[in-house]
Design a protein around this motif. Structure first.
Motif, PDB file in Angstrom:
ATOM      1  N   GLN A 311       0.824  -1.211   0.000  1.00  0.00           N
ATOM      2  CA  GLN A 311       0.000   0.000   0.000  1.00  0.00           C
ATOM      3  C   GLN A 311       0.859   1.263   0.000  1.00  0.00           C
ATOM      4  O   GLN A 311       0.625   2.194  -0.796  1.00  0.00           O
ATOM      5  N   TRP A 312       1.860   1.299   0.859  1.00  0.00           N
ATOM      6  CA  TRP A 312       2.659   2.509   0.965  1.00  0.00           C
ATOM      7  C   TRP A 312       3.662   2.651  -0.175  1.00  0.00           C
ATOM      8  O   TRP A 312       4.132   3.766  -0.446  1.00  0.00           O
ATOM      9  N   SER A 313       3.963   1.577  -0.866  1.00  0.00           N
ATOM     10  CA  SER A 313       4.779   1.681  -2.078  1.00  0.00           C
ATOM     11  C   SER A 313       4.083   2.559  -3.114  1.00  0.00           C
ATOM     12  O   SER A 313       4.673   3.484  -3.689  1.00  0.00           O
ATOM     13  N   VAL A 314       2.821   2.275  -3.339  1.00  0.00           N
ATOM     14  CA  VAL A 314       2.049   3.018  -4.342  1.00  0.00           C
ATOM     15  C   VAL A 314       1.813   4.460  -3.895  1.00  0.00           C
ATOM     16  O   VAL A 314       1.946   5.402  -4.683  1.00  0.00           O
ATOM     17  N   ILE A 315       1.459   4.639  -2.632  1.00  0.00           N
ATOM     18  CA  ILE A 315       1.203   5.994  -2.118  1.00  0.00           C
ATOM     19  C   ILE A 315       2.450   6.862  -2.248  1.00  0.00           C
ATOM     20  O   ILE A 315       2.394   8.008  -2.727  1.00  0.00           O
ATOM     21  N   MET A 316       3.605   6.332  -1.851  1.00  0.00           N
ATOM     22  CA  MET A 316       4.846   7.100  -1.922  1.00  0.00           C
ATOM     23  C   MET A 316       5.234   7.410  -3.370  1.00  0.00           C
ATOM     24  O   MET A 316       5.741   8.496  -3.666  1.00  0.00           O
ATOM     25  N   ALA A 317       5.005   6.454  -4.282  1.00  0.00           N
ATOM     26  CA  ALA A 317       5.323   6.694  -5.695  1.00  0.00           C
ATOM     27  C   ALA A 317       4.520   7.872  -6.230  1.00  0.00           C
ATOM     28  O   ALA A 317       5.051   8.744  -6.939  1.00  0.00           O
ATOM     29  N   PHE A 318       3.251   7.908  -5.890  1.00  0.00           N
ATOM     30  CA  PHE A 318       2.386   8.986  -6.353  1.00  0.00           C
ATOM     31  C   PHE A 318       2.833  10.331  -5.780  1.00  0.00           C
ATOM     32  O   PHE A 318       2.943  11.328  -6.507  1.00  0.00           O
ATOM     33  N   VAL A 319       3.125  10.376  -4.486  1.00  0.00           N
ATOM     34  CA  VAL A 319       3.535  11.627  -3.835  1.00  0.00           C
ATOM     35  C   VAL A 319       4.853  12.133  -4.412  1.00  0.00           C
ATOM     36  O   VAL A 319       4.991  13.321  -4.759  1.00  0.00           O
TER      37      VAL A 319
END
Length: 438
Positions: A311-319
């Motif tokens: 989950q946080w892989s995708v969130i961090m990539a977007f940010v």
């Protein structure tokens, strides 16, 4: 464990880890304000040499963190001490070897990169000063990894921030006040590394309620424990070699396009390092939770760690991608005021908008594998990705030149993530075995 608990560890670790690429970034930014792009090129080559030397030994931090987390999870103070002392001895010996072998290292590096004469001159100045910090830099890896594995995040954060703030202040003083140029940024980094080591050793010895007795030679060199450590480190070593082959090929090919493109790529690569280390902070958190789950025999914690990593892989990539895309010109401008270099960096900088999405799974899920000391999949994924990079660079760069070089790097990054994800089912089997033991 929930999102709040995960972030409570991941965010401070990210701040702490983020300070690592700032050593090279600060050097590049400070020297980038000088009028000759050869200064940036020289520091880029010098930084590349030390990245090669230190990243080869990067397992000192990663494996130390994993073994310390497992010992901490098992509440075994003896193993906590050994998790520090074994790699600490290896770091000291290896750092001294780097100093003794500095002349062949310097010659080989310049032969492989083949920079222009001015760039070569400045690279040598940078290298011959920073090499004396090799033992301290490697022992800092061990200290930092151990502090992270023991979940002492504030201590690791203070240590890293001190080193980089000191480096930044000294670099500015040495370059812009005393006009030491490349020698100034190298000396600033050397002083910062030595200072961080002294403080780190003090923290380890004074701030932990552990009986710090020097292990006997028999215990320190226990065959089974040493075998496990070297098996983990061997795979991490191979993984790092693959990474360095890619980076060195990238830098050498960029240098063949001229000093200005070398300088522009150096700026972009420093930005890329910062992005990668943002992910690495979350990888460190997943590594600690995974190691703790193994040490304390908690399969539910292991599974939750894996889920939060996705989950946080995708969130961090977007940010990360959005921030860079919105402030690209400002970010590039922090590293140099040379118009020609800024224009070239902006021309090729669009590739870095893609990079976070290409890299996110490979850089964060990697932490789950290291925390579980299941390193073979990490090693294999890097070998396959390196082969793909070499193939694409050879095929594409004659046509698309520097754009082709960045395309090859992005495809390599996607492959690195993709191949590692393919090993997730095998990792799940380890979780099931953990449940069976429970």
């Amino acid at each position: 464990m929930n999102h709040r608990a995960f972030l409570a560890l991941a965010i401070p670790l990210t701040v702490s880890t983020m300070t690592q690429p700032l050593l090279g970034a600060v050097d590049t930014a400070v020297i980038g304000q000088l009028p000759n792009p050869a200064y940036i090129g020289g520091v880029a080559i010098g930084t590349l040499i030390f990245n090669t030397l230190y990243w080869v030994l990067g397992f000192l931090r990663v494996s130390t963190s994993a073994f310390a987390a497992q010992a901490n999870g098992a509440n075994d103070s003896t193993q906590e001490v050994l998790a520090l002392s074994r790699p600490f001895l290896l770091a000291l010996i290896t750092g001294m070897c780097f100093i003794l072998l500095q002349w062949p290292i310097e010659y080989t590096a310049l032969m492989l990169t083949s920079p222009d004469s001015d760039v070569s001159k400045f690279a040598v100045e940078y290298f011959r000063i920073r090499i004396w910090g090799a033992p301290f830099a490697l022992m800092n890896y061990v200290i930092l990894g151990w502090l992270m594995g023991m979940a002492k995040i504030k201590e690791s954060l203070y240590l890293q921030v001190l080193m980089n703030v000191l480096n930044m202040i000294l670099a500015i003083i040495f370059v812009h006040v005393f006009s030491f140029a490349v020698k100034g940024v190298a000396a600033a980094t050397l002083i910062a590394e030595i200072t961080a080591f002294i403080l780190g050793l003090f923290i380890v010895l004074k701030a932990f309620p552990i009986e710090w007795r020097v292990p006997s030679v028999k215990v320190l060199l226990d065959t089974e424990s040493m075998r496990k450590m070297f098996n983990v480190n061997k795979d991490l070593f191979i993984r790092t070699i693959c990474l360095l082959v890619v980076i060195n090929m990238f830098t050498a090919k960029g240098a063949s396009y001229g000093t200005e493109i070398l300088a522009a790529n150096a700026v972009l690569f420093q930005i890329h390092y910062i992005m990668a280390y943002l992910f690495d902070g979350f990888a460190n958190a997943t590594s600690i939770f995974a190691g703790k789950a193994i040490g304390s025999n908690e399969p539910k914690l292991f599974k939750k760690t894996l889920t939060l990593s996705w989950q946080w892989s995708v969130i961090m990539a977007f940010v990360i991608s959005c921030v860079y895309g919105l402030f690209q010109e400002i970010i590039i401008g922090l590293f140099t005021n040379l118009t020609s270099v800024i224009e070239l960096a902006a021309k090729y900088g669009g590739w870095l908008i893609i990079y976070p999405f290409a890299a996110c799974f490979g850089l964060v899920i990697y932490g789950v594998f290291t925390g579980a000391t299941e390193i073979a999949p990490v090693r294999n994924s890097m070998i396959y990705a390196m082969i793909i990079y070499i193939t694409i660079q050879i095929a594409i760069t004659p046509i698309w030149h520097n754009h082709g070089l960045w395309l090859a790097f992005i495809i390599y990054t996607i492959a690195r993530s993709g191949f590692l994800v393919m090993y997730i089912p095998r990792l799940n089997k380890k979780i099931w075995l953990l449940e069976d033991r429970g």
